[in-house]
Design a protein around this motif. Structure first.
Motif, PDB file in Angstrom:
ATOM      1  N   HIS A 123      -6.332 -37.285 -21.766  1.00  0.00           N
ATOM      2  CA  HIS A 123      -5.987 -38.305 -20.780  1.00  0.00           C
ATOM      3  C   HIS A 123      -4.670 -39.031 -21.036  1.00  0.00           C
ATOM      4  N   ARG A 150      -2.692 -28.453 -19.716  1.00  0.00           N
ATOM      5  CA  ARG A 150      -2.278 -29.685 -19.053  1.00  0.00           C
ATOM      6  C   ARG A 150      -0.760 -29.843 -19.159  1.00  0.00           C
ATOM      7  N   GLU A 151      -0.213 -30.682 -18.313  1.00  0.00           N
ATOM      8  CA  GLU A 151       1.210 -30.980 -18.390  1.00  0.00           C
ATOM      9  C   GLU A 151       1.426 -32.161 -19.323  1.00  0.00           C
ATOM     10  N   LEU A 253     -11.116 -31.713 -18.887  1.00  0.00           N
ATOM     11  CA  LEU A 253     -10.229 -31.635 -17.723  1.00  0.00           C
ATOM     12  C   LEU A 253     -10.848 -30.844 -16.568  1.00  0.00           C
ATOM     13  N   GLY A 255     -11.809 -28.383 -13.635  1.00  0.00           N
ATOM     14  CA  GLY A 255     -11.180 -27.487 -12.677  1.00  0.00           C
ATOM     15  C   GLY A 255      -9.678 -27.562 -12.625  1.00  0.00           C
ATOM     16  N   LYS A 256      -9.090 -28.681 -13.046  1.00  0.00           N
ATOM     17  CA  LYS A 256      -7.631 -28.791 -13.036  1.00  0.00           C
ATOM     18  C   LYS A 256      -6.978 -27.742 -13.927  1.00  0.00           C
ATOM     19  N   VAL A 257      -7.679 -27.346 -14.989  1.00  0.00           N
ATOM     20  CA  VAL A 257      -7.117 -26.363 -15.909  1.00  0.00           C
ATOM     21  C   VAL A 257      -6.990 -25.002 -15.227  1.00  0.00           C
ATOM     22  N   GLU A 258      -8.000 -24.616 -14.463  1.00  0.00           N
ATOM     23  CA  GLU A 258      -7.963 -23.320 -13.796  1.00  0.00           C
ATOM     24  C   GLU A 258      -6.782 -23.224 -12.834  1.00  0.00           C
ATOM     25  N   LYS A 259      -6.544 -24.282 -12.091  1.00  0.00           N
ATOM     26  CA  LYS A 259      -5.415 -24.278 -11.158  1.00  0.00           C
ATOM     27  C   LYS A 259      -4.089 -24.159 -11.904  1.00  0.00           C
ATOM     28  N   ARG A 260      -3.983 -24.871 -13.025  1.00  0.00           N
ATOM     29  CA  ARG A 260      -2.736 -24.801 -13.802  1.00  0.00           C
ATOM     30  C   ARG A 260      -2.557 -23.404 -14.392  1.00  0.00           C
ATOM     31  N   ARG A 263      -1.231 -21.054 -11.819  1.00  0.00           N
ATOM     32  CA  ARG A 263       0.187 -21.298 -11.554  1.00  0.00           C
ATOM     33  C   ARG A 263       1.053 -20.734 -12.682  1.00  0.00           C
TER      34      ARG A 263
END
Length: 285
Positions: A123, A150-151, A253, A255-260, A263
């Protein structure tokens, strides 16, 4: 643990070793601890008496009722390796110690302190990861894996000597610093931890069992066993801690990880490509 500040430097080193090596203390003697910590056996005995015991053996007996030992993974493969003569007794002992270290790290991953560290890595707006000496590779692995998840993860350039990525920001809020080092500890590591503390930047330290100074600057310490019967200290437990930390961060984190990852995979395929996959045509702009 509450009285660490009242101990002498040598006593504090012994106390820190016992606190962070609970699973393995049953296998130590006054002489083995003295050799590892570079103090005298007399100092170990004096510390034991200060804690209310007659000698170190008596201290171990007292601890046995309050601490559970680390189980040993001595299965068929372990027995075959040690008994086959393909490796020396020293390698067999090291395998046993490294397996025990992995088990200890998995136990650490269930503690509240571990979960606090995972929350920081998941976070914090920015996570800076830096390692020193032979542990630079471990730090790079942690940083690169987190960058996939994560970014906002950076790997500060220690060769610049000023750590401007961490310390030059006018607003340090939302930052987190992860340090990876083992003894003999880099002066840079010590000074960076102190500087981050002065700026109220949370510090996470991944280290060995002997780092008695880091708790002046943070409670977020992952101290793992590194002593084996080989020439170099082992980084197996450090790597295990890195893998579990990244896994837990991904769990937080969601589902955000899967999208990243999708990409990043598209970007890699466009600019580099994986073996066996057709490279996609790069789009301009």
């Amino acid at each position: 643990e509450d009285d660490l500040d009242a101990f002498s430097p040598a006593e504090r080193i012994i106390a820190n070793f016992i606190l962070t090596n609970r699973g393995g203390i049953a296998f130590e003697t006054a002489n083995s601890i003295a050799e590892k910590l570079q103090v005298s056996p007399v100092t170990v005995g004096r510390f034991s008496r200060k804690m209310g015991y007659r000698h170190f053996k008596d201290l171990k007996a007292g601890l046995r009722t309050a601490m559970s030992g680390v189980p040993w993974l001595v299965g068929d493969q372990m027995t075959a390796f040690v008994g086959a003569g393909g490796g020396s007794d020293r390698r067999g002992g090291s395998l046993e110690l490294e397996l025990a270290g992995i088990i200890e790290v998995y136990a650490l991953a269930e503690t509240p302190g571990w979960k606090e560290i995972v929350a920081l890595l998941a976070h914090s707006h920015r996570v800076h990861v830096t390692g020193f000496q032979t542990e630079r590779g471990v730090a790079m692995t942690l940083a690169h894996l987190l960058q996939y998840a994560r970014e906002g993860v950076t790997l500060p350039d220690a060769t610049a000597g000023n750590f401007h990525e961490v310390l030059a920001d006018d607003d340090p809020a939302g930052q987190c610093l992860v340090l990876v080092d083992m003894r003999r500890y880099s002066q840079q590591c010590h000074d960076l931890a102190a500087a981050a503390r002065r700026r109220d930047i949370p510090v996470v330290m991944i280290t060995d069992k002997f780092c008695d100074w880091i708790r002046k600057y943070t409670d977020h310490v992952i101290a793992v066993p590194t002593e084996v019967e080989l020439f170099w200290s082992s980084q197996v437990a450090l790597s295990c801690a890195v893998n579990l930390l990244v896994n837990d961060v991904i769990g937080v984190l969601g589902g955000k990880v899967e999208k990243r990852l999708e990409r990043l995979s598209d970007l890699y395929q466009a600019h580099s490509g994986h073996v066996g996959s057709p490279r996609r045509k790069r789009t301009e702009g």
